[in-house]
Design a protein around this motif. Sequence first.
Motif, PDB file in Angstrom:
ATOM      1  N   GLY A 138      32.499  10.315  77.188  1.00  8.76           N
ATOM      2  CA  GLY A 138      33.160  10.466  75.886  1.00  8.76           C
ATOM      3  C   GLY A 138      33.862   9.191  75.440  1.00  8.76           C
ATOM      4  N   LEU A 139      33.365   8.042  75.901  1.00 10.88           N
ATOM      5  CA  LEU A 139      34.029   6.776  75.561  1.00 10.88           C
ATOM      6  C   LEU A 139      33.265   5.978  74.497  1.00 10.88           C
ATOM      7  N   GLU A 140      32.300   6.646  73.871  1.00 12.31           N
ATOM      8  CA  GLU A 140      31.521   5.955  72.844  1.00 12.31           C
ATOM      9  C   GLU A 140      32.443   5.488  71.723  1.00 12.31           C
ATOM     10  N   GLY A 141      32.273   4.255  71.300  1.00 12.42           N
ATOM     11  CA  GLY A 141      33.159   3.731  70.257  1.00 12.42           C
ATOM     12  C   GLY A 141      34.406   3.077  70.846  1.00 12.42           C
ATOM     13  N   LYS A 142      34.727   3.450  72.094  1.00 14.91           N
ATOM     14  CA  LYS A 142      35.919   2.849  72.720  1.00 14.91           C
ATOM     15  C   LYS A 142      35.519   1.817  73.771  1.00 14.91           C
ATOM     16  N   MET A 143      34.312   1.974  74.278  1.00 15.00           N
ATOM     17  CA  MET A 143      33.856   1.068  75.343  1.00 15.00           C
ATOM     18  C   MET A 143      32.385   0.714  75.115  1.00 15.00           C
ATOM     19  N   THR A 144      32.021  -0.503  75.484  1.00 18.98           N
ATOM     20  CA  THR A 144      30.608  -0.893  75.390  1.00 18.98           C
ATOM     21  C   THR A 144      30.197  -1.574  76.693  1.00 18.98           C
ATOM     22  N   ALA A 145      28.889  -1.679  76.888  1.00 24.02           N
ATOM     23  CA  ALA A 145      28.359  -2.417  78.043  1.00 24.02           C
ATOM     24  C   ALA A 145      27.404  -3.476  77.524  1.00 24.02           C
ATOM     25  N   ILE A 146      27.394  -4.594  78.173  1.00 17.80           N
ATOM     26  CA  ILE A 146      26.502  -5.683  77.751  1.00 17.80           C
ATOM     27  C   ILE A 146      26.042  -6.442  78.989  1.00 17.80           C
ATOM     28  N   ASP A 147      24.799  -6.915  78.949  1.00 21.55           N
ATOM     29  CA  ASP A 147      24.301  -7.715  80.068  1.00 21.55           C
ATOM     30  C   ASP A 147      24.792  -9.157  79.911  1.00 21.55           C
ATOM     31  N   LEU A 148      25.018  -9.813  81.032  1.00 18.21           N
ATOM     32  CA  LEU A 148      25.518 -11.192  81.009  1.00 18.21           C
ATOM     33  C   LEU A 148      24.596 -12.084  80.176  1.00 18.21           C
ATOM     34  N   ALA A 149      23.270 -11.904  80.347  1.00 17.40           N
ATOM     35  CA  ALA A 149      22.319 -12.741  79.599  1.00 17.40           C
ATOM     36  C   ALA A 149      22.459 -12.480  78.097  1.00 17.40           C
ATOM     37  N   GLU A 150      22.656 -11.221  77.730  1.00 18.26           N
ATOM     38  CA  GLU A 150      22.827 -10.897  76.304  1.00 18.26           C
ATOM     39  C   GLU A 150      24.097 -11.550  75.758  1.00 18.26           C
ATOM     40  N   LEU A 151      25.161 -11.483  76.543  1.00 24.85           N
ATOM     41  CA  LEU A 151      26.443 -12.056  76.102  1.00 24.85           C
ATOM     42  C   LEU A 151      26.324 -13.576  75.952  1.00 24.85           C
ATOM     43  N   VAL A 152      25.669 -14.199  76.918  1.00 23.93           N
ATOM     44  CA  VAL A 152      25.505 -15.656  76.871  1.00 23.93           C
ATOM     45  C   VAL A 152      24.656 -16.044  75.664  1.00 23.93           C
ATOM     46  N   ASP A 153      23.581 -15.298  75.452  1.00 17.69           N
ATOM     47  CA  ASP A 153      22.707 -15.570  74.301  1.00 17.69           C
ATOM     48  C   ASP A 153      23.496 -15.440  73.000  1.00 17.69           C
ATOM     49  N   GLN A 154      24.386 -14.481  72.952  1.00 16.52           N
ATOM     50  CA  GLN A 154      25.193 -14.211  71.769  1.00 16.52           C
ATOM     51  C   GLN A 154      26.234 -15.307  71.529  1.00 16.52           C
ATOM     52  N   GLU A 155      26.829 -15.800  72.602  1.00 17.97           N
ATOM     53  CA  GLU A 155      27.979 -16.703  72.451  1.00 17.97           C
ATOM     54  C   GLU A 155      27.664 -18.185  72.635  1.00 17.97           C
ATOM     55  N   MET A 156      26.450 -18.540  73.092  1.00 11.76           N
ATOM     56  CA  MET A 156      26.241 -19.966  73.372  1.00 11.76           C
ATOM     57  C   MET A 156      26.039 -20.772  72.082  1.00 11.76           C
ATOM     58  N   VAL A 157      26.463 -22.003  72.141  1.00 10.83           N
ATOM     59  CA  VAL A 157      26.334 -22.896  70.988  1.00 10.83           C
ATOM     60  C   VAL A 157      24.903 -23.400  70.936  1.00 10.83           C
ATOM     61  N   ARG A 158      24.245 -23.197  69.805  1.00  8.50           N
ATOM     62  CA  ARG A 158      22.848 -23.627  69.683  1.00  8.50           C
ATOM     63  C   ARG A 158      22.773 -24.975  68.975  1.00  8.50           C
ATOM     64  N   GLU A 159      21.613 -25.563  69.049  1.00  9.00           N
ATOM     65  CA  GLU A 159      21.424 -26.905  68.480  1.00  9.00           C
ATOM     66  C   GLU A 159      21.872 -26.974  67.029  1.00  9.00           C
ATOM     67  N   GLU A 160      21.409 -25.973  66.225  1.00  9.22           N
ATOM     68  CA  GLU A 160      21.725 -26.006  64.788  1.00  9.22           C
ATOM     69  C   GLU A 160      23.241 -25.919  64.561  1.00  9.22           C
ATOM     70  N   GLN A 161      23.939 -25.177  65.473  1.00 10.99           N
ATOM     71  CA  GLN A 161      25.398 -25.065  65.322  1.00 10.99           C
ATOM     72  C   GLN A 161      26.052 -26.396  65.657  1.00 10.99           C
ATOM     73  N   LYS A 162      25.468 -27.048  66.716  1.00  5.36           N
ATOM     74  CA  LYS A 162      26.025 -28.346  67.124  1.00  5.36           C
ATOM     75  C   LYS A 162      25.937 -29.334  65.964  1.00  5.36           C
ATOM     76  N   ALA A 163      24.759 -29.289  65.276  1.00  6.23           N
ATOM     77  CA  ALA A 163      24.531 -30.227  64.186  1.00  6.23           C
ATOM     78  C   ALA A 163      25.570 -30.028  63.082  1.00  6.23           C
ATOM     79  N   VAL A 164      25.890 -28.726  62.793  1.00  3.24           N
ATOM     80  CA  VAL A 164      26.881 -28.423  61.764  1.00  3.24           C
ATOM     81  C   VAL A 164      28.242 -28.957  62.210  1.00  3.24           C
TER      82      VAL A 164
END
Length: 701
Positions: free
Chosen positions: A675-701
Motif C-alpha cells: 500500500g505504498l504506491e505513490g509514497k515509495m518507488t523503486a529504480i535500478d541503478l542503471a536506470e538512475l545513472v542513465d537518468q542523471e548522467m551528464v550527456r555530451e549535448e548537456q556538456k556543450a550547453v
Amino acid sequence: MVEGIQSVSQVTSWLVAGRTLFLVIHILGVACFAYIVAKRLVPLLRAERDLRFDRPLARLEKVFKFWLGQWKHPRYKTAGTLHILIFAGFILLAMRAFTVLIVGVSQNFVMPGFSGRAGHIYDIVTDYAATVVFLCMVVAVIRRLVFKPVRYEVPARFGKAHTADAVFLLGLIAILMVADSLFEAAKAASQSQLGQPVETLAVLSLPWILQIALLPVALATIGKVYAGAYLLHEVTFYFLLCYRPFGIQFHVETSLFNVYFAKLDREILKPVRWGVSDEHLDQVKSFGVKTFEDFTWKHMLDFYSCADCGRCSDNCPSNAVGRPLSPRFLTIKARDYAFQHYPMFGHSDDGSSNGNSKPLIGHLYSEDEIWSCTTCGACEEECPLLVEYIDKIVDLRRGLIDDGNVPQSLQKPLKALESRGNPYGKMEKKKADWANAKEFQQVCQVKTLGKSNGADTLYFVDSITSYDDRIQSIGRATAKILDHVGENFGILGAAERDSGHEVRRFGEELLFTALRDHNVDAIKASGVKRIVTADPHAFNALKHDYKDVPEVEHISQVIAREVKSGKIKFNAVENGDKVYTYHDPCYLGRHNQVYDDPRDVLDAIPGLKRVEMSRSRDRSFCCGGGGLMLFYEPKEEQRMGVKRVQMAAEAGANVIVTACPFCMVNLEDAIKVAGLEGKMTAIDLAELVDQEMVREEQKAV
Ligand code: SF4
Ligand code: SF4
C-alpha cells in the motif's frame, strides 16, 4: 604433595588407592570417549565423498580467523561476547585441565616449563579464566531460561527445544570450574593453616574466594574437600567429554575440523558428485540427496557441529516470512536423525544404520521446505561455525527433480527453458526486440554480434531483461551507459540462452549444462574480450558456474570505475524530498561482495540523500528470490519483498535503488502490496545513472 593433607593420588577411597582409582577413571573415560566418537564416525564413513583435503594453508587461515579468532561471533554482541570469553577461557584452561588430570596418578606432576615463574603467572591467568567461564555459564543459563532471545524458540513444526540439554551442559561446565577452583583453594587454605608458603591465588577469582571461605575450616575437613573436589573434577570432566557427542555441545569437539574442512570457494556450487565431470554426468545413476547417506561426510560433520545458536534462522528471509523453512532445523533434524539411526549400541529399529535408510523427503523434510529457499546465503554468512546450507538444499532439490517431483508452478518455465532457452517460452528471434525499438535506436545503436560484427565487450542481457516489458528499460539504460563511456559492445541476440543460474540452483543440472554449453560456444564464437551484465544472477553464473569465458563485470562496477575516471558525471538531483536507500541484491552483494561500487555511484550524484537500511550489505534481506522464484508460489504469511520495502520505509527512504532486474520486479510488486504506491518507488541503478548522467549535448550547453 601438600604437607598436612594427603595428595589425591595417595587418598584411599572405597578401599582403592587414589592413584589406582584415577588411573581407572582415565582409562574408562578415554575408552568411552573413543568408542562414542568411533560410533559417531560411522555415518560419515558411509557418506558420499567430498574433496576437502586441498589447499591446507588456506584452510589453516580459516581456522585462525573463524575458529581461533572467533571472527563471526561479534555479529551478535551479547551472545558473541559470552562465547568469545568462554572459548578463550577453555583455550587457557586446556593445559591446566590436563595437568590436574595427571596429578591424580603422578602427585608431583608439573607441565614442563611451568614449574617456576611461568607456572605461577599461568596459574594466576587460569584462576581468572575459570572465574570468567563460571560467570559466563551463569549468565548463559539465565539467558536460556529467563531472558530467552526469540531466536532460541522452537516452533512446534520443527520439533522440541533442546533447552534442557543446553542448561544441563552449561551446569556441568559450571561444576567443572567450581571443582577445579575448590581443589586449588583447598590446597592454598591448608598451606595457610600449616604456616607453609602459600600459593598466591588471583585476587577476587573463584579460587581466591573459596580459599577465604575455607580458611576457618578444620584441616581434616579441608583435606576431604581437597580430595572430593578432585574426584568431582575428574568425574565431571570425563562425563562432559562423553556426554557432549550426544547433543549440541558436540561442536566443542568438531568445530575445529568443521572450520578446517569448510568450503573454500563458497560461491561455487557443489558438483552433482565429487570426482564426476560434467561429461560423465549421464553415467550417474542417481542425482542429489535422497537418503541420509547421500549427504557428503562434510555435510554430516556440519550436522554434528551446529551449536543451535539460531543465527542462521534469525537471518533467513524464508523463516522471517513464515515459509516452512528454518535452516537451523534442517541441521538439527538431520543431527537428531543421525543420532537415532546410528545408535551407540545395536542397529536402529528401521534398519537404516544397515544401509536401508528411508527417503528424507516426506520423513525428515517436506518438499515445500526444500523449495522455499531463495539461496540468498544469509544463513551461511551468519553461521560462526561455517555450516553450509545452499549446497545441501540444491542437492536435495537435485534428488527431487531426479524423482520427477517438480513443483507444479515450475513445470511450465522449466519446459520452456528446455525448448526455447528462456522461462517465458518466447521466440529466440524476439530476444533483441528491446534493442530494436525505434525510439531507442535513435539514441543508441546496439549491434548483434556475428561473424561480420565483432566487439570488445559482450553485454549479456539474460531472459528477464530481454523479454519483460518493464525490465527492458534496465537493458536500454545499460546499453546507453556502455555507449556513453565509449565501450565497443554488442549482444548475442537470438544466440543467447538463459544463463541457467536459477535452473542450476533449482536442481536441474543437466538442463543447466545444456544452457551453459550453448552460451559458452556463442560467447567464444563472438570473439569478445570481456563481458558486462546488469543481472547479478547472470553475473554469478558467468563468473562461477561457467568455465573458459572472458572476465565478467556487473554494470555497477563499470559505472563506479567510469565515475572515478571522469567519463560519467552527474547532474544534481532535483527532487529534494527524495531519500534513497540501496538494496543489496544477494547475488551481487553476499555472493560476490560487490557492496561499495553501487553506493559509491549513488554518493557521487550531487544532492542525493542516501540512508542505510538496518539490514544491508552482508546482512541484506532477500527481496523474494530471483529467477525461477518468480514462478514459484511458496506457502508464506507475508511476501519477502513487502518486508523489505517496510524496512526501507523504517529507514526513512522513499526511493529504493537496486541493481538487479529480479529485485526490481519483486520490489515494485511489494510496494503495491504494501500500500505504498505513490509514497515509495523503486529504480535500478542503471536506470538512475542513465537518468542523471551528464550527456555530451548537456556538456556543450
Ligand atoms: S539461503 Fe537464504 S533462504 Fe535459503 S536457508 Fe539460507 S537464509 Fe534461508
Ligand atoms: S547452523 Fe550455524 S548459525 Fe545455524 S544454529 Fe547452527 S551454529 Fe548457529
